[in-house]
Enzyme design. Structure first.
Site, PDB file in Angstrom:
ATOM      1  N   ASP A   1      -5.773  24.688 -13.395  1.00 58.60           N
ATOM      2  CA  ASP A   1      -5.107  25.455 -12.986  1.00 58.60           C
ATOM      3  C   ASP A   1      -4.632  26.128 -11.696  1.00 58.60           C
ATOM      4  O   ASP A   1      -4.941  26.025 -10.726  1.00 58.60           O
ATOM      5  CB  ASP A   1      -5.427  26.738 -13.586  1.00 58.60           C
ATOM      6  CG  ASP A   1      -4.075  27.695 -13.831  1.00 58.60           C
ATOM      7  OD1 ASP A   1      -3.144  27.904 -13.366  1.00 58.60           O
ATOM      8  OD2 ASP A   1      -4.097  28.887 -14.792  1.00 58.60           O
TER       9      ASP A   1
ATOM     10  N   LYS B   1       3.818  32.683  -7.879  1.00 60.43           N
ATOM     11  CA  LYS B   1       2.913  34.067  -6.978  1.00 60.43           C
ATOM     12  C   LYS B   1       3.792  33.331  -5.779  1.00 60.43           C
ATOM     13  O   LYS B   1       3.834  33.757  -4.723  1.00 60.43           O
ATOM     14  CB  LYS B   1       1.850  33.638  -6.839  1.00 60.43           C
ATOM     15  CG  LYS B   1       1.769  34.292  -8.023  1.00 60.43           C
ATOM     16  CD  LYS B   1       1.328  35.071  -8.910  1.00 60.43           C
ATOM     17  CE  LYS B   1       0.522  35.400 -10.305  1.00 60.43           C
ATOM     18  NZ  LYS B   1      -0.107  35.909 -11.115  1.00 60.43           N
TER      19      LYS B   1
ATOM     20  N   TRP C   1      -9.054  33.858 -16.367  1.00 62.86           N
ATOM     21  CA  TRP C   1      -7.184  34.548 -16.586  1.00 62.86           C
ATOM     22  C   TRP C   1      -7.555  34.712 -18.369  1.00 62.86           C
ATOM     23  O   TRP C   1      -7.521  33.749 -18.854  1.00 62.86           O
ATOM     24  CB  TRP C   1      -6.791  33.620 -16.835  1.00 62.86           C
ATOM     25  CG  TRP C   1      -5.204  34.036 -16.644  1.00 62.86           C
ATOM     26  CD1 TRP C   1      -4.834  35.926 -15.916  1.00 62.86           C
ATOM     27  CD2 TRP C   1      -4.243  33.842 -17.323  1.00 62.86           C
ATOM     28  NE1 TRP C   1      -2.987  35.602 -16.473  1.00 62.86           N
ATOM     29  CE2 TRP C   1      -3.134  34.870 -17.020  1.00 62.86           C
ATOM     30  CE3 TRP C   1      -3.730  32.032 -17.662  1.00 62.86           C
ATOM     31  CZ2 TRP C   1      -1.579  33.833 -17.526  1.00 62.86           C
ATOM     32  CZ3 TRP C   1      -2.264  32.081 -18.046  1.00 62.86           C
ATOM     33  CH2 TRP C   1      -1.219  33.025 -18.523  1.00 62.86           C
TER      34      TRP C   1
HETATM   35  N1  KET Z   1      -2.807  30.556 -14.358  1.00 65.37           N
HETATM   36  C1  KET Z   1      -3.778  31.412 -14.104  1.00 65.37           C
HETATM   37  C2  KET Z   1      -4.927  31.949 -13.116  1.00 65.37           C
HETATM   38  C3  KET Z   1      -3.068  33.167 -13.860  1.00 65.37           C
HETATM   39  O1  KET Z   1      -4.071  34.102 -13.247  1.00 65.37           O
HETATM   40  C4  KET Z   1      -1.748  33.093 -13.647  1.00 65.37           C
HETATM   41  C5  KET Z   1      -1.309  35.272 -14.060  1.00 65.37           C
HETATM   42  C6  KET Z   1      -1.105  32.320 -14.960  1.00 65.37           C
HETATM   43  C7  KET Z   1      -1.620  30.900 -15.138  1.00 65.37           C
HETATM   44  C8  KET Z   1       0.334  32.070 -15.357  1.00 65.37           C
HETATM   45  O2  KET Z   1       1.240  32.783 -14.524  1.00 65.37           O
HETATM   46  P1  KET Z   1       3.072  32.600 -15.317  1.00 65.37           P
HETATM   47  O3  KET Z   1       3.415  33.238 -14.144  1.00 65.37           O
HETATM   48  O4  KET Z   1       3.108  32.008 -15.579  1.00 65.37           O
HETATM   49  O5  KET Z   1       2.661  30.382 -13.829  1.00 65.37           O
HETATM   50  N2  KET Z   1      -2.153  35.601 -14.200  1.00 65.37           N
HETATM   51  C9  KET Z   1      -0.816  36.958 -13.043  1.00 65.37           C
HETATM   52  C10 KET Z   1       0.077  37.140 -14.414  1.00 65.37           C
HETATM   53  C11 KET Z   1      -0.249  37.223 -15.933  1.00 65.37           C
HETATM   54  O6  KET Z   1      -1.255  37.732 -16.605  1.00 65.37           O
HETATM   55  O7  KET Z   1       0.904  37.026 -17.052  1.00 65.37           O
HETATM   56  C12 KET Z   1      -2.372  37.941 -13.719  1.00 65.37           C
HETATM   57  O8  KET Z   1      -3.162  37.932 -13.899  1.00 65.37           O
HETATM   58  O9  KET Z   1      -1.837  39.391 -13.233  1.00 65.37           O
END
Ligand code: KET
Length: 459
Positions: free
Chosen positions: A269, A305, A188
């Site tokens: 994560d 998610k 990510w």
């Molecule tokens: N870890 C991973 C692996 C991840 O894909 C995301 C979000 C997060 C943590 C953080 O998510 P949060 O909303 O802080 O709980 N990924 C998607 C959104 C983004 O980039 O913020 C994405 O990859 O599209």
């Protein structure tokens, strides 16, 4: 002149300016670069700015920053007036109608919260909602986890997955002897930035093999085997982003043995629990084998998610320790990280999660809705694969159905992605990642046409 007088004179001179100074031509009146209106020339005017201050910004040297590689895709999508545009950039679930989804069980929990007059808006403790923390640890480690029963887990509510990673990273930078964190290649896009700003030094380990579009297990074992003893290792608990490729249970066991034998510190994560297999327990298996061996680890959980609580920013950081007294001290230090950063976390999202998790009926309702989301994504994989097969698109596309979780790592290069955006209004990240959760039966043919055209016309 005392303070009250100074304030009085300021108010008066402001009033005078409004009354006397002619307004600038209306065509430029909304421009943000425009200088403020001239102040009156009265030498007694206490607020008259110096000529230099009136015409130049102290931030004039600030350069335009780049858009975020993931969230910037949505910015570009929003600007596109095309009716056929599709946003497959950010990992956010959409319905068959292409609409964001609020789970029924979330609506129900919110209604229960609204109807409960005993609910107040007081500050939460620095560590967040106690119920939420306990239930979150249970969700990821399992209800019968020995670490929970022995009170060896320090859990703090954080600002979704990102905030949990950030707080965990800063805690490690302050209190752990090894400051290097190994992250998978690729990973990510925010991981390196989050950990660097937390004060860690970031290195990568091999993870994905573009040739097989699968796991580079040999490379992973070699790189972690060569890491200095004690180094931190970031692992995606399931549904690896962006590749959609996870180790098998046997490979996880080998990774565990290597990490423990070298004294590396795992940091999981977990942003997609339930999205990989549709089962919350199956998707937590990787984490649980590490807890079962009695060793220490960190876990960052996100409810963005799997509960669709993206904008509520609700997540948790758990640190599993060797003993209960270490966990108490670790928690006390986590508070010292959090307090100057954002003081304490927001109450609403955590209350929704706690309401759902603590009641068997609402919990079961959630698992059914979660499974439905996971199933719809799997069905999108099959529909896209079939559509490419039907078009005779050159190449092997079986990875679309083999990869798991929210994303397909298509193998399309950045020129092909740029072409698809320009000619087909398909928005996705330039590394070729597609958010399958943003696709619907209606948009699959358009995406398949775009991929077919990209593969056959752009190298
Ligand atoms: N870890 C991973 C692996 C991840 O894909 C995301 C979000 C997060 C943590 C953080 O998510 P949060 O909303 O802080 O709980 N990924 C998607 C959104 C983004 O980039 O913020 C994405 O990859 O599209």
């Amino acid at each position: 002149m005392d303070a009250a007088n100074v304030r009085g004179v300021r108010r008066l001179s402001t009033l005078v300016r409004h009354l006397i100074v002619p307004s600038p031509p209306s065509s430029s009146s909304s421009s943000s670069t425009e200088a403020p209106p001239m102040a009156s020339q009265n030498p007694n005017d206490l607020v008259a700015p110096s000529p230099a201050a009136a015409f130049s910004s102290v931030f004039a040297h600030v350069a335009q920053g780049p858009e975020d590689p993931i969230l910037g895709v949505t910015v570009a999508y929003n600007k596109d007036p095309s009716p056929v545009k599709v946003n497959l950039g950010v990992g956010a679930y959409r319905t068959e109608e292409g609409k964001p989804l609020v789970l029924n069980v979330v609506r129900k929990a919110e209604q229960m919260l609204v109807n409960d007059p005993s609910r107040v808006k007081e500050y939460l403790p620095i560590t967040g909602l106690a119920d939420f923390n306990k239930l979150s640890a249970k969700l990821i480690f399992g209800a019968d986890s020995p670490a929970i029963q022995e009170n060896r887990v320090a859990t703090v509510q954080c600002l979704s997955g990102t905030g949990s990673l950030r707080v965990g990273g800063e805690f490690l930078a302050r209190h752990y002897h090894e400051r290097t964190i190994y992250i998978p290649l690729p990973t990510w896009g925010n991981h390196p930035k989050v950990f660097t700003l937390a004060g860690l030094s970031v290195k990568t380990y091999r993870y994905y093999d573009p040739a097989t579009r699968g796991l580079n297990f040999q490379g992973l074992i070699e790189d972690l085997g060569a890491a200095p003893s004690g180094a931190i290792v970031l692992l995606h608990a399931c549904a690896h982003n962006p590749t959609g490729v996870d180790p098998t249970p046997e490979q996880w066991e080998q990774i565990r043995q290597l990490i423990r034998s070298k004294g590396l510190l795992p940091f999981f994560d977990s942003a997609y629990q339930g999205f990989a297999s549709g089962s919350l327990d199956a998707d937590a298996q990787s984490v649980r084998i590490f807890v079962a061996d009695g060793g220490e680890l960190l876990t960052a959980q996100s409810y963005a998610k799997n509960m669709g609580l993206y904008g509520e920013r609700v997540g948790a950081l758990s640190i599993v320790c060797r003993s209960a007294d270490v966990a108490v001290r670790v928690e006390s230090q986590l508070k010292l990280v959090i307090r100057p950063m954002y003081s304490n976390p927001p109450i609403h999202g955590a209350s929704i999660v706690a309401t759902i998790l603590k009641d068997r009926e609402t919990y079961n309702e959630w698992t059914i809705e979660l499974k439905a989301m996971a199933d719809r994504i799997i069905s999108m994989r099959h529909q896209l694969f079939d559509a490419l097969k039907a078009r005779g698109t050159p190449g092997d596309w079986s990875h679309i159905i083999k990869q798991i979780g929210m994303f397909t790592f298509t193998g399309l290069n950045s020129q092909q992605v740029a072409f698809m955006t320009k000619d087909f209004h398909i928005y996705m990240t330039s590394d070729g990642r597609i958010s399958m959760a943003g696709l619907s039966s209606k948009t699959v043919p358009h995406l398949a046409d775009a991929i077919h055209a990209a593969v056959t016309t752009v190298n």
